[in-house]
Design a protein around this motif. Structure first.
Motif, PDB file in Angstrom:
ATOM      1  N   LEU A 182     -28.315  16.653  15.798  1.00 44.93           N
ATOM      2  CA  LEU A 182     -28.245  15.363  15.099  1.00 44.93           C
ATOM      3  C   LEU A 182     -27.535  15.503  13.757  1.00 44.93           C
ATOM      4  CD1 LEU A 182     -31.867  14.055  15.731  1.00 44.93           C
ATOM      5  CD2 LEU A 182     -29.769  13.236  16.816  1.00 44.93           C
ATOM      6  N   PRO A 183     -26.663  14.547  13.401  1.00 38.72           N
ATOM      7  CA  PRO A 183     -26.000  14.611  12.090  1.00 38.72           C
ATOM      8  C   PRO A 183     -26.972  14.373  10.939  1.00 38.72           C
ATOM      9  CG  PRO A 183     -25.471  12.551  13.191  1.00 38.72           C
ATOM     10  CD  PRO A 183     -26.200  13.393  14.197  1.00 38.72           C
ATOM     11  N   ASN A 184     -28.045  13.657  11.211  1.00 33.01           N
ATOM     12  CA  ASN A 184     -29.075  13.408  10.201  1.00 33.01           C
ATOM     13  C   ASN A 184     -30.438  13.383  10.885  1.00 33.01           C
ATOM     14  OD1 ASN A 184     -27.240  12.625   7.823  1.00 33.01           O
ATOM     15  ND2 ASN A 184     -26.613  11.157   9.385  1.00 33.01           N
ATOM     16  N   TYR A 185     -31.398  14.100  10.338  1.00 33.61           N
ATOM     17  CA  TYR A 185     -32.775  13.937  10.806  1.00 33.61           C
ATOM     18  C   TYR A 185     -33.713  14.288   9.649  1.00 33.61           C
ATOM     19  CZ  TYR A 185     -34.149  18.880  11.508  1.00 33.61           C
ATOM     20  OH  TYR A 185     -34.493  20.192  11.319  1.00 33.61           O
ATOM     21  N   TRP A 186     -34.887  13.679   9.695  1.00 35.31           N
ATOM     22  CA  TRP A 186     -35.815  13.758   8.572  1.00 35.31           C
ATOM     23  C   TRP A 186     -37.070  14.525   8.992  1.00 35.31           C
ATOM     24  CZ3 TRP A 186     -32.524  12.042   5.127  1.00 35.31           C
ATOM     25  CH2 TRP A 186     -31.564  11.134   5.546  1.00 35.31           C
ATOM     26  N   GLY A 187     -37.964  14.741   8.040  1.00 37.90           N
ATOM     27  CA  GLY A 187     -39.106  15.604   8.287  1.00 37.90           C
ATOM     28  C   GLY A 187     -39.960  15.188   9.460  1.00 37.90           C
ATOM     29  N   ASN A 188     -40.124  13.890   9.665  1.00 36.37           N
ATOM     30  CA  ASN A 188     -40.988  13.428  10.757  1.00 36.37           C
ATOM     31  C   ASN A 188     -40.437  13.811  12.125  1.00 36.37           C
ATOM     32  OD1 ASN A 188     -39.333  10.970   9.489  1.00 36.37           O
ATOM     33  ND2 ASN A 188     -39.304  10.755  11.729  1.00 36.37           N
ATOM     34  N   TYR A 189     -39.107  14.006  12.231  1.00 34.78           N
ATOM     35  CA  TYR A 189     -38.520  14.404  13.505  1.00 34.78           C
ATOM     36  C   TYR A 189     -39.066  15.750  13.983  1.00 34.78           C
ATOM     37  CZ  TYR A 189     -34.831  10.802  13.333  1.00 34.78           C
ATOM     38  OH  TYR A 189     -34.136   9.624  13.312  1.00 34.78           O
ATOM     39  N   GLN A 190     -39.471  16.595  13.032  1.00 37.08           N
ATOM     40  CA  GLN A 190     -39.934  17.935  13.394  1.00 37.08           C
ATOM     41  C   GLN A 190     -41.308  17.924  14.066  1.00 37.08           C
ATOM     42  OE1 GLN A 190     -39.637  20.486   9.933  1.00 37.08           O
ATOM     43  NE2 GLN A 190     -37.507  20.973  10.408  1.00 37.08           N
ATOM     44  N   LEU A 191     -41.879  16.760  14.238  1.00 33.96           N
ATOM     45  CA  LEU A 191     -43.124  16.662  14.993  1.00 33.96           C
ATOM     46  C   LEU A 191     -42.983  17.278  16.378  1.00 33.96           C
ATOM     47  CD1 LEU A 191     -46.024  15.489  15.299  1.00 33.96           C
ATOM     48  CD2 LEU A 191     -44.962  13.409  16.168  1.00 33.96           C
ATOM     49  N   VAL A 192     -41.820  17.107  17.027  1.00 34.26           N
ATOM     50  CA  VAL A 192     -41.631  17.619  18.385  1.00 34.26           C
ATOM     51  C   VAL A 192     -41.589  19.140  18.412  1.00 34.26           C
ATOM     52  CG1 VAL A 192     -40.453  15.556  19.203  1.00 34.26           C
ATOM     53  CG2 VAL A 192     -39.115  17.398  18.180  1.00 34.26           C
ATOM     54  N   LEU A 193     -41.466  19.794  17.249  1.00 36.04           N
ATOM     55  CA  LEU A 193     -41.468  21.260  17.217  1.00 36.04           C
ATOM     56  C   LEU A 193     -42.856  21.833  17.486  1.00 36.04           C
ATOM     57  CD1 LEU A 193     -39.067  22.084  14.241  1.00 36.04           C
ATOM     58  CD2 LEU A 193     -38.578  22.037  16.691  1.00 36.04           C
ATOM     59  N   LEU A 194     -43.860  20.963  17.557  1.00 33.94           N
ATOM     60  CA  LEU A 194     -45.173  21.440  18.013  1.00 33.94           C
ATOM     61  C   LEU A 194     -45.071  22.068  19.406  1.00 33.94           C
ATOM     62  CD1 LEU A 194     -47.893  18.830  16.962  1.00 33.94           C
ATOM     63  CD2 LEU A 194     -47.850  21.279  16.461  1.00 33.94           C
ATOM     64  N   LEU A 195     -44.186  21.525  20.253  1.00 37.70           N
ATOM     65  CA  LEU A 195     -44.049  22.056  21.609  1.00 37.70           C
ATOM     66  C   LEU A 195     -43.571  23.506  21.601  1.00 37.70           C
ATOM     67  CD1 LEU A 195     -44.047  21.785  24.683  1.00 37.70           C
ATOM     68  CD2 LEU A 195     -41.768  20.767  24.521  1.00 37.70           C
ATOM     69  N   PRO A 196     -42.432  23.842  20.967  1.00 29.03           N
ATOM     70  CA  PRO A 196     -42.030  25.254  20.953  1.00 29.03           C
ATOM     71  C   PRO A 196     -43.001  26.159  20.196  1.00 29.03           C
ATOM     72  CG  PRO A 196     -40.537  23.925  19.607  1.00 29.03           C
ATOM     73  CD  PRO A 196     -41.377  22.981  20.396  1.00 29.03           C
ATOM     74  N   VAL A 197     -43.595  25.662  19.112  1.00 27.33           N
ATOM     75  CA  VAL A 197     -44.541  26.496  18.363  1.00 27.33           C
ATOM     76  C   VAL A 197     -45.733  26.874  19.236  1.00 27.33           C
ATOM     77  CG1 VAL A 197     -46.243  26.433  16.491  1.00 27.33           C
ATOM     78  CG2 VAL A 197     -43.881  25.718  16.058  1.00 27.33           C
ATOM     79  N   LEU A 198     -46.324  25.904  19.908  1.00 31.96           N
ATOM     80  CA  LEU A 198     -47.498  26.175  20.743  1.00 31.96           C
ATOM     81  C   LEU A 198     -47.132  26.980  21.989  1.00 31.96           C
ATOM     82  CD1 LEU A 198     -49.393  22.776  20.472  1.00 31.96           C
ATOM     83  CD2 LEU A 198     -49.897  24.928  19.320  1.00 31.96           C
ATOM     84  N   THR A 199     -45.927  26.765  22.529  1.00 32.04           N
ATOM     85  CA  THR A 199     -45.494  27.538  23.695  1.00 32.04           C
ATOM     86  C   THR A 199     -45.332  29.008  23.338  1.00 32.04           C
ATOM     87  OG1 THR A 199     -44.356  25.618  24.619  1.00 32.04           O
ATOM     88  CG2 THR A 199     -43.725  27.768  25.475  1.00 32.04           C
TER      89      THR A 199
END
Length: 279
Positions: A182-199
């Motif tokens: 993405l050319p721009n993304y903000w802190g709330n977008y990183q919510l989906v990183l819960l998936l790789p972290v928990l995996t």
């Protein structure tokens, strides 16, 4: 549950009640369907979220990676149904304005040099200065990452190289790539990183190959997104607001989380294929 609650993007997303909550739930639903042997139903989920907001369309690459080509048809049908429903609810003129006038502007959106923008595009803009050169550099960067992810997913597509969490790892890789693209993304977008972290934490707990690196990468990124904060400063856990220097340092490194997670996941995915070939 504890990892989710002590996670700054959770609070950032709840603060705005935005799309990322729905996207994370959709990713979990897709993996649940895969575990129940109903992976073809995931096409409906991907088609819906990619129509509600365009950028998750990149996640459709997960279906060929799982050799589930049949699910691409339901994804297309779901997208068409939602487009028709939107035209009926909001009017044909408004729908035409969005797809004909507004969507091309969104697709050509430049990177913004603004606080809280975690996109690599902002890094290129800051480093190179000239917006045209920054856009070219970012374009090369994100497409090299895309080629790397597609190559690893293609190489590890066979069942003989798949582990118990391979579907989650593949989806996690695409989730990290999604943010880096993405050319721009903000802190709330990183919510989906819960998936790789928990995996990665699950792999470390099961002592899969490279479990130490997986665990360290997951804990490092989790820590950065736990102690860091967005530029609005509305939430800092455990009273760390009294240490603005620490929060500022954590926030400065936080944009690297999806790249670090992606590199570790690609290494984990490629590792069984490499060792299998050597044996």
């Amino acid at each position: 549950l504890l990892t989710g609650l002590l996670f700054t993007p959770v609070f950032e997303s709840l603060y705005g009640l935005i799309f990322d909550n729905l996207l994370l739930c959709s990713l979990v639903l897709v993996l649940w369907l895969e575990r129940r042997g109903r992976i073809q139903w995931s096409g409906w989920v991907f088609g819906a979220v990619a129509t509600l907001k365009l950028y998750p369309a990149l996640l459709l690459l997960w279906l060929p990676a799982m050799r589930c080509w049949r699910a691409l048809l339901p994804a297309g049908v779901a997208a068409i149904l939602l487009v028709v429903a939107g035209a009926l609810v909001f009017g044909i003129d408004n729908s035409l304005f969005y797809y004909r006038d507004l969507l091309p502007l969104l697709l050509g959106e430049p990177s913004l040099d603004q606080p809280g923008n975690f996109s690599p595009g902002r890094f290129f803009l800051t480093a190179l200065g000239d917006p045209a050169n920054a856009m070219r550099g970012f374009w090369v960067f994100k497409h090299l990452l895309l080629l790397a992810v597609v190559a690893v997913l293609w190489r590890t597509r066979t069942a003989s190289t798949a582990g118990p969490r391979t579907p989650a790892l593949r989806l996690s890789a695409l989730t990290c790539l999604l943010l880096l693209y993405l050319p721009n993304y903000w802190g709330n977008y990183q919510l989906v990183l819960l998936l790789p972290v928990l995996t990665l934490l699950a792999n470390a707990h099961a002592r899969e190959r490279g479990w130490v690196i997986q665990g360290l990468a997951a804990m490092l990124c989790w820590g950065l997104m736990l102690f860091a904060n967005d530029h609005n400063g509305f939430y800092v856990p455990w009273g760390l607001g009294s240490s603005p220097a620490l929060v500022q340092a954590m926030t400065a490194w936080r944009p690297l989380c999806p790249l670090l997670l992606l590199l570790v996941i690609l290494a984990v995915l490629a590792w069984p294929a490499t060792t299998g070939r050597r044996s």
